[in-house]
Scaffold this active site. Structure first.
Site, PDB file in Angstrom:
ATOM      1  N   SER A  65       0.632  -1.335  -0.703  1.00 40.14           N
ATOM      2  CA  SER A  65      -0.207   0.089   0.170  1.00 40.14           C
ATOM      3  C   SER A  65       0.881   1.297  -0.105  1.00 40.14           C
ATOM      4  O   SER A  65       2.113   1.118   0.368  1.00 40.14           O
ATOM      5  CB  SER A  65      -0.543   0.112   1.250  1.00 40.14           C
ATOM      6  OG  SER A  65      -1.510  -1.341   1.344  1.00 40.14           O
ATOM      7  N   MET A  66       0.300   2.439  -0.477  1.00 45.03           N
ATOM      8  CA  MET A  66       0.706   3.670  -0.121  1.00 45.03           C
ATOM      9  C   MET A  66       1.238   4.274   0.827  1.00 45.03           C
ATOM     10  O   MET A  66       0.345   4.287   1.945  1.00 45.03           O
ATOM     11  CB  MET A  66      -0.039   5.109  -0.964  1.00 45.03           C
ATOM     12  CG  MET A  66       0.824   5.978  -1.535  1.00 45.03           C
ATOM     13  SD  MET A  66      -0.627   7.016  -1.901  1.00 45.03           S
ATOM     14  CE  MET A  66      -0.235   8.379  -1.951  1.00 45.03           C
TER      15      MET A  66
END
Ligand code: SAM
Length: 351
Positions: A65-66
């Site tokens: 994920s970011m």
């Protein structure tokens, strides 16, 4: 020497995500190999970006994920020293390691991923990094009763329906997740759990892959348009189009439980912009004309419901998602969930 302030995961989260990433990343529609193109691979690893690590057909099925969003969920979860944490969606194992960093030696982290290959790789990554986390392959919808009860449930796949199992297994703690209506991407929400009920207000924007089994199958094929007729909705195309693609999309989705959508075309001036709506296999489309009259096909009620939701959003001063919250209560497999505006006792929509 590389400059670690240039690495978003180190800067934002205090741990480098690079050791958790596979040698192949899906970037801009192609696999990039760490061996053949180390510069592109390294730049992506250090960037504040989500990185797809697995595809099922053409659909991303696992990712790192970011970092900014990882931080948003982690902060919302308020994980403390000594906590017992259940994570849903192990992915690379990186967020499990961050959780372990926070709970320390007195706490514990167990992480569940539905995909056997992903779970096995995460286990290897965590071992190699010397992080003591148990990884279990299973359906996170069921939680993991044998290790409970937990102080925290930390979820890194998008949730449409909160399972009762999480409330049962975390009866007096917090459940943090990206939650979204069927219509849009998600917002981070942390629910405080007490007495079989959990409640929290929506926070930062997030866009996650939806938990398997909660993904919408509605748009595998485009439906047949059917007969077109012209109706007046009392709103021009600019108003009707206004929430789409922006923060209003989430809010309109809150007001239309169970409705999914797609758009095609970009320019209503050319008569090209079309919004498609769907709920439970019933479809409708609206072609944005340049005045109040607009062409529709399919179930007119769905279009009118959309126009009402859009009007509600404008009439209430285009509120952002932070004005809304989610309350869930134990009730069979899927917890009963409702979204509220203002406070938990105000206007509500069952989801
Ligand atoms: C965005 S990734 C998780 C990222 C991860 N936290 C990390 O640090 O790399 C989402 C993960 O959720 C998993 N997932 C999807 N549905 C699930 C389910 N029903 N139960 C458990 N895991 C699930 C996917 O296999 C995928 O690995």
């Amino acid at each position: 020497m590389t400059d670690e302030t240039d690495n978003a995961s180190v800067r934002l989260l205090g741990r480098d995500r690079t050791p958790f990433l596979p040698n192949r990343l899906w970037i801009g529609g192609a696999w990039v190999s760490r061996v053949n193109d180390p510069a592109t691979w390294e730049a992506a690893a250090r960037a504040d970006e989500a990185l797809t690590t697995q595809l099922h057909g053409s659909v991303p099925s696992s990712s790192a994920s970011m970092p900014t969003v990882v931080k948003d969920i982690l902060d919302a979860c308020e994980v403390r020293d000594g906590h017992r944490v259940l994570e849903i969606g192990t992915g690379t194992g990186y967020t499990a390691a961050l959780l372990k960093d926070r709970v320390g030696a007195r706490g514990s982290v167990v992480s569940v991923d539905v995909d056997p290959e992903i779970a096995a790789t995460a286990r290897r990554n965590l071992d190699a990094a010397g992080v003591d986390v148990e990884v279990v392959c299973g359906d996170g919808f069921e939680g993991l009763a044998r290790e409970g009860p937990y102080d925290r449930v930390h979820v890194t796949c998008a949730i449409r329906h909160v399972p009762t199992a999480w409330l049962d297994q975390c009866p007096a703690g917090k459940i943090a997740m990206p939650w979204g209506p069927a219509f849009s991407t998600e917002r981070v929400v942390a629910l405080d759990v007490a007495d079989g009920e959990a409640s929290g207000r929506f926070g930062a924007a997030a866009s996650f892959m939806v938990m398997r089994a909660q993904r919408s199958q509605a748009w595998d094929d485009w439906p047949d348009g059917g007969e077109t007729k012209e109706i007046s909705l009392g709103l021009g195309w600019r108003e009707l189009d206004g929430p789409l693609g922006g923060f209003g999309e989430f809010v309109v989705g809150l007001l239309m439980p169970g409705v999914t959508h797609r758009t095609s075309g970009a320019d209503p001036e050319d008569g090209e912009r079309v919004l498609w709506l769907e709920r439970g296999g019933v479809y409708a489309s609206v072609g944005f004309g340049t005045d109040i009259a607009t062409n529709i096909t399919g179930d007119e009620r769905l279009i009118r419901e959309y126009a009402e939701a859009v009007s509600w959003w404008y009439d209430h001063g285009r509120p952002e998602s932070g004005g809304f919250g989610l309350t869930v209560r134990s009730n069979g497999e899927n917890a009963r969930q409702h979204v509220w505006f203002g406070s938990p006792t105000d206007a509500r929509w069952e989801h």
